[in-house]
Design a protein around this motif. Structure first.
Motif, mmCIF file in Angstrom:
data_model
loop_
_atom_site.group_PDB
_atom_site.id
_atom_site.type_symbol
_atom_site.label_atom_id
_atom_site.label_comp_id
_atom_site.label_asym_id
_atom_site.label_seq_id
_atom_site.Cartn_x
_atom_site.Cartn_y
_atom_site.Cartn_z
ATOM 1 N N HIS A 194 16.831 44.936 58.118
ATOM 2 C CA HIS A 194 17.447 43.712 57.620
ATOM 3 C C HIS A 194 18.971 43.677 57.748
ATOM 4 O O HIS A 194 19.536 42.600 57.954
ATOM 5 N N PHE A 195 19.625 44.809 57.604
ATOM 6 C CA PHE A 195 21.085 44.840 57.694
ATOM 7 C C PHE A 195 21.523 45.393 59.040
ATOM 8 O O PHE A 195 20.830 46.201 59.660
ATOM 9 N N MET A 196 22.735 44.982 59.453
ATOM 10 C CA MET A 196 23.206 45.309 60.791
ATOM 11 C C MET A 196 23.402 46.812 60.993
ATOM 12 O O MET A 196 22.959 47.372 61.995
ATOM 13 N N ILE B 31 31.557 51.190 57.760
ATOM 14 C CA ILE B 31 30.851 50.276 58.659
ATOM 15 C C ILE B 31 31.522 48.909 58.728
ATOM 16 O O ILE B 31 31.211 48.116 59.614
ATOM 17 N N GLY B 32 32.411 48.613 57.792
ATOM 18 C CA GLY B 32 33.133 47.350 57.822
ATOM 19 C C GLY B 32 32.248 46.151 57.558
ATOM 20 O O GLY B 32 31.032 46.265 57.393
ATOM 21 N N PRO B 33 32.840 44.961 57.523
ATOM 22 C CA PRO B 33 32.083 43.755 57.173
ATOM 23 C C PRO B 33 30.874 43.494 58.054
ATOM 24 O O PRO B 33 29.834 43.033 57.566
ATOM 25 N N ASN B 34 30.973 43.774 59.343
ATOM 26 C CA ASN B 34 29.823 43.498 60.208
ATOM 27 C C ASN B 34 28.620 44.361 59.845
ATOM 28 O O ASN B 34 27.470 43.924 59.959
ATOM 29 N N PRO C 299 20.571 38.057 61.501
ATOM 30 C CA PRO C 299 20.262 36.609 61.454
ATOM 31 C C PRO C 299 18.781 36.312 61.290
ATOM 32 O O PRO C 299 18.427 35.269 60.724
ATOM 33 N N ASP C 300 17.894 37.217 61.783
ATOM 34 C CA ASP C 300 16.455 36.960 61.685
ATOM 35 C C ASP C 300 15.824 37.560 60.437
ATOM 36 O O ASP C 300 14.606 37.503 60.262
ATOM 37 N N PRO D 139 27.626 36.410 49.282
ATOM 38 C CA PRO D 139 28.079 35.712 50.491
ATOM 39 C C PRO D 139 28.617 36.665 51.561
ATOM 40 O O PRO D 139 28.432 36.408 52.757
ATOM 41 N N ALA D 140 29.271 37.757 51.154
ATOM 42 C CA ALA D 140 29.833 38.698 52.128
ATOM 43 C C ALA D 140 28.771 39.419 52.923
ATOM 44 O O ALA D 140 29.073 40.003 53.975
ATOM 45 N N SER D 141 27.520 39.395 52.476
ATOM 46 C CA SER D 141 26.444 40.068 53.217
ATOM 47 C C SER D 141 25.599 39.102 54.044
ATOM 48 O O SER D 141 24.605 39.503 54.635
#
Length: 426
Positions: free
Chosen positions: A391-393, A401-404, A410-411, A420-422
């Motif tokens: 689920h997470f990048m 790992i930073g914000p990304n 997206p799926d 919101p930041a996630s």
């Protein structure tokens, strides 16, 4: 006082993302000063200018600190009038460096564009870089606060440097601390017996203990702060928290506390407890000492400490739309072996009238009077359908790992839940 012929213009903007929300009640100066503008070069001239302008016919005024203001000088004010005064650096691109801000019985003052650092100053241990007492309508904004604390601090190491304690703001009302950079301290911002507090949009990093500490407070909003990469210290020396509230020696039973939209990122640092609102006075038998109206929403927490969000001895609690992720690389340094745990939401059994909704976390511990709805409990086991890696990048390995890396894919079926930041970018 020397008249300033060419006033400087400052434009401050607050970038908001997401839907518009009602602004919090104002805490800070009553109005923009429209009276005289003067430039001062010494602390003595600053004091006199403040006394004059704070009494200036309802309009107040602006004081510019000249580039030659002493490096270890202080912004020290006492009493004075009640008209708004703004104190700032004459050259905003090169903020004046001072050793301390000290207010006693001061009203209606804004400090901006200064750099406070007491390194090299000689003063009693009890003094802080910010000492404010019996004061009201105070803003400290868009400034820099630095100390020289070691990034790795072990009290057994004679070369290690213990940072200063940044602040003691006590018996105060309508205080705003916003847009500042804070680093290198033993303890960060501390507020005690304060009513009407706004801590908004600050960057707080390289702290050896706690980032924000509150006790005996009400009407509080802690919002949009970026707290990250705290300093390494042994757990036996300090239990670091990004945000901590406690109740010992409090004159006010804390109530109306909102903690929202903050990012708490351990990055390549050590594990830090994220939001811990403990109530030891209640736990030790004073059943009247109950926190009220606690709201914790839309925070992104990335740490290796078990206490992600913890509340004890409270009623009317709302914990909603937070994301709590495990930084496996962030450890608590302990004599019997370093540890790392996934952060969880924990409400003690004495909590009443509480709701925990729309959060992404690994575990929720709660008592019988907590309502749960629409939370996602993720797994750290690769074969589980709720495995975080699906689920997470880029969260599984941990580290910076930073914000990304915090964002949902997206799926993912979890999009729309949590902070919101996630959420996916764009």
């Amino acid at each position: 006082m020397t008249p300033r012929l060419f006033p400087l213009l400052f434009v401050f903007a607050l970038a908001l993302t997401g839907p518009l929300v009602p602004l919090p009640a104002r805490a800070g100066i009553s109005a923009e000063p429209t009276g005289p503008e003067v430039t001062v070069e010494t602390p003595q001239a600053l004091t006199q200018a403040y006394l004059d302008l704070s009494a200036w016919d309802g309009a107040g005024g602006t004081i510019y600190l000249a580039p030659g203001f002493p490096r270890l000088g202080e912004i020290a004010l006492e009493q004075g009038g009640d008209n708004p005064v703004h104190i700032t650096s004459a050259d905003p691109a090169d903020p004046v460096r001072v050793s301390r801000i000290a207010f006693d019985a001061v009203d209606n003052v804004r400090i901006s564009r200064v750099h406070v650092d007491s390194t090299g100053a000689t003063r009693p241990d009890f003094m802080r870089d910010i000492d404010i007492t019996q004061s009201s309508r105070i803003e400290i904004i868009n400034s820099i606060f630095t100390s020289n604390g070691s990034i790795v601090f072990d009290p057994a190491d004679p070369t290690a440097v213990l940072g200063e304690r940044l602040s003691m703001i006590r018996h105060a009302r309508d205080i705003t601390v916003s847009g500042n950079h804070i680093s290198g301290y033993e303890q960060g911002l501390t507020f005690q017996e304060t009513v009407g507090l706004r801590v908004i949009g600050n960057e707080i990093t390289a702290i050896q203990g706690d980032g924000i500490r509150i006790v005996g407070v009400s009407d509080v909003r802690i919002e949009g702060n970026y707290m990250h990469d705290f300093s390494a210290t042994p757990n036996e020396f300090t239990h670091s928290d990004f945000i901590q509230m406690w109740s010992r020696n409090a004159e006010i039973i804390s109530h109306d506390i909102t903690i929202t939209g903050n990012i708490m990122d351990t990055g390549n640092g050590v594990a830090v407890q994220a939001i811990w609102l403990g109530n030891p006075v209640y736990a030790r038998g004073d059943r009247a000492h109950v926190y009220r109206d606690i709201t914790i929403t839309e925070n992104l927490i990335y740490t290796g400490a078990a206490n992600g969000i913890g509340v004890t001895g409270a009623q009317d609690v709302r914990i909603e739309d937070n994301t709590l992720l495990w930084n496996r690389a962030a450890v608590t340094i302990k004599e019997d072996g370093d540890t790392s745990f996934f952060p969880r939401i924990r409400l003690s059994d004495d909590i009443t009238d509480a709701a925990v909704t729309g959060n992404i976390t690994t575990r929720i511990l709660h008592g019988p009077q907590v309502r749960l709805a629409d939370n996602i409990l993720m797994s750290w086991t690769a074969t589980d359908p709720n495995f975080v890696g699906r689920h997470f990048m880029d969260v599984v390995q941990g580290g910076d790992i930073g914000p990304n890396g915090w964002r949902l894919r997206p799926d993912s079926t979890w999009v729309g839940t949590g902070a919101p930041a996630s959420q996916p970018d764009g």
